[in-house]
Design an enzyme around this catalytic site. Sequence first.
Site, PDB file in Angstrom:
ATOM      1  N   GLU A 248      -2.883  -4.248  -5.930  1.00  0.00           N
ATOM      2  CA  GLU A 248      -4.198  -4.781  -5.537  1.00  0.00           C
ATOM      3  C   GLU A 248      -5.296  -3.710  -5.585  1.00  0.00           C
ATOM      4  OE1 GLU A 248      -3.341  -6.497  -1.519  1.00  0.00           O
ATOM      5  OE2 GLU A 248      -4.322  -4.707  -0.736  1.00  0.00           O
TER       6      GLU A 248
ATOM      7  N   CYS B 160       0.814  -1.218   0.000  1.00  0.00           N
ATOM      8  CA  CYS B 160       0.000   0.000   0.000  1.00  0.00           C
ATOM      9  C   CYS B 160       0.846   1.266   0.000  1.00  0.00           C
ATOM     10  CB  CYS B 160      -0.950  -0.009   1.198  1.00  0.00           C
ATOM     11  SG  CYS B 160      -2.281  -1.187   0.959  1.00  0.00           S
TER      12      CYS B 160
END
Length: 876
Positions: free
Chosen positions: A598, A470
């Site tokens: 993702e 992230c």
Amino acid sequence: MKNIFFSLCLLTLLPLQSAIAIMSKVENEPDSVYLFSYATQKNAGHNGLHFAWSTDQENWTPIGPEFRFLFCDYGRWGVEKRMVTPFLFHGHDGIWHCIWSVNEKDGAFAHAESKDLVHWKPQSYPIFMENNNCLEPEISYDTANSLYTISWLSTAGDKKQALYTTTIDFKNYSPSKEMLLSDRLNQRERLNISGNTETGVLNKVPWQLVDGLIKTQQLSAYRDLLWSESAKTDLARFASLQPVDATITVNNLKSKKISDLLVGVFFEDINYAADGGLYAELLQNRDFEYSLSDKEGNDTSWNSNKAWHLNGDKATFNIDTVSPIHPNNPHYAVLRINEVGAGLINEGFDGIATKAGEKYDFSVFVTNPDKKSKKLIIRLIGKNGENYGETSVSTNSTGWKKFEAALTATKTASDARLEILPQATGSVALDMISLFPQKTFRDHKNGLRADLAQTIADIHPRFVRFPGGCVSHGDGLGNIYRWKNTIGPLESRKPQRNLWGYHQTAGLGYFEYFQFCEDIGAEPLPVIAAGVPCQNSATGGAGQQGGIPMCDMPDYVKDVLDLIEWANGDAKTKWGKKRAEAGHPKPFNLKYIGIGNEDLMTDIFEERFTMIFNAVKEKHPEITVIGTVGPTFEGSDYEEGWKIATNLGVSMVDEHYYQSPGWFIHNQEFYDKYDRSKSKVYLGEYAAHLPGRPTNIETALAEALYLTALERNGDVVSMASYAPLLAKEGNTQWNPDLIYFNNIEVKPTVDYFVQQIYGQNAGDTYIPSIVMISEKNESVRKRISVSVVCDSKSNDIIVKMVNMLPVAVNAKVNLEDIGEIMPSATRTVLTGVPDDNKARPVADNIAVSKDFRCSLPPYSFTVIRVKTNTREKTPN
Ligand code: AHR
């Protein structure tokens, strides 16, 4: 009756598909039934879309209590991601549309569509109300104009208004307009479901649709049952099990080439992995750039003063921004000494670790606002001010100038501090105050903590992914990780808030990552944002609707192309020159770039990903671009991600899944079915998670077992990395991690040793084997797995065997098919009871022949490395 039949199927473990096929032939089913769609208030509205069915609108049967068919992915992790007042509408073209409020404050509604109410397309969150909310959305269809109308309520203070928009495709919407409150259709109903009053929408649907929903829920319950199997219940599961025999016969003729990059590492600056971790800087907040916003204002001590204090009351200390060293580094400290002896102390990252006799490099930027030269004594001190070694610098600058000095520690300590003592009264401005051990990994200046870096190197990773996770796509647009901010002189790098709630100095930047890769012989694998921030962002609103504006995308794409030039370009090119200036004239030979992490597969993502992908492919066809297919192994982002990758011809995609050991046991064939003509796979993030998130023999063996399947599928799975890699004790945001550490110790987990054993025993040819197991019980058979590979550099044959059973497996290994083998082999065994978190591999030499026996202890991973003279048959 049907349920009883279904349960029987489960009990006898009849394959579920055949059970479904049989059930679909039942003749006495209704043509249609009523379907009620709703979201319960349980769990603060996080439970998603539910269904209940009825033949008479009186008696309602919920499909699995609290079973969610659709989950809201709006907003950040945790408290958000709520589905409020879902509205399900059957479109004129047979497509189901579900819209809902995402919360009570944001001016967006969410939309998702599906053909069967089971498989949903990725969600979108169109924003209509900049400063107001969007409540109870509902859909109607105007056949005359072929338009869907979506209306909603909005409340500002006491005022309640109704608004609407129209659309033909749920992608393009007309500007919103006000409508009369009384014109709203108010199509929601309140029904009693299992004793609770629920609000939702009623539809009449074919029974087959509901039947599909019921079976989906039952299949899910069945999968949950399998995937939650853990070693805790092994004693009951295998109560009467005796040691099992396994005969492994290799078939060299069927051998195939597999990836020689399979095992790598995933580095993310999470859990203090970088500053205070792998990056060897010993001072915290050296640049005075810590900011309240790093922690979203939740910690008032987290500011420019963090980790700094005065040693008494004979000095003052302010933060200034008037004339900084560099605009990227605006804060600095101004120390006013009223009496010599006063000074400034840095406490490091929970203390500074020192080793007696070792040397440390101190450096500081200084300017003397009072124009008086000053000597600064620099001293390592203990808790009570004991002197652990000192040095000094004489500063005579009236503009910013860097001063350096080395000091030798006289004491080994874990909690030293650094004290700066000006030897004259007056003012001195200080910035970029740094203390580095001279002993860094491979002795680089601005280098890495040697013990941690060595522990990573010992895995023999074939690649290093960085800077995340992230962290790569960041928390909102402003937080996207920009590689250009992380290169060049340290004082000009741009620090930023870390999405995991702390501060990134960027001292460990792209140059240092690439250098580390080169040091350990690993391919660098930078992952850059696909022009969209993390879908779990705390800032930006409306999920990923906040992609980089299209007008700014050309610059962003250029940054990506510049990265390739920086890494691979000649030292005469603009960006190659910067690499050379940093001390690396030779190219880094970058081969892989990940685009996206993702992400939520919205149109916004696809547009930006495609733009970056096409630009890289056009200018650098030699670079392998790795796309992304969502955060898990199934679902809308996975399906849509694969579709995008297939359409564009992306060479490789990044898959992620954190699952239970039971999942890994029951999904060993996951890649056996993969179409070899499509994208290759980089399994970029995976780990076995048990409740409470420990690491132990059970999680390690589940990963070892699954890795045998990855080796078997090494022709489609090119790379794999456990995630996350590092975690500093006391500063973890995520568990489990592969390697824990504190300021003085490195604590690899049992799972680390699985990665290490695989990394040190990698092969590039897979040699299939027939494994005959004496037990017929599937639960037993699934817990034994084998992989045989050949490493073409050494010509060694490596036999990996995992036994996840509570009994020993008597293995007989038949290597008849391999050429001449040497009589002595090395054996490495990792074993323990399932919750053992201290187990370590043990290596010895054993006698082997073309047909040898070897006992695999209960709960063990055994690797036998057999030397050969030459292999007689070459692989296909
Ligand atoms: O590995 C930790 C996090 O898990 C990564 O940052 C993210 O990609 C995933 O959700």
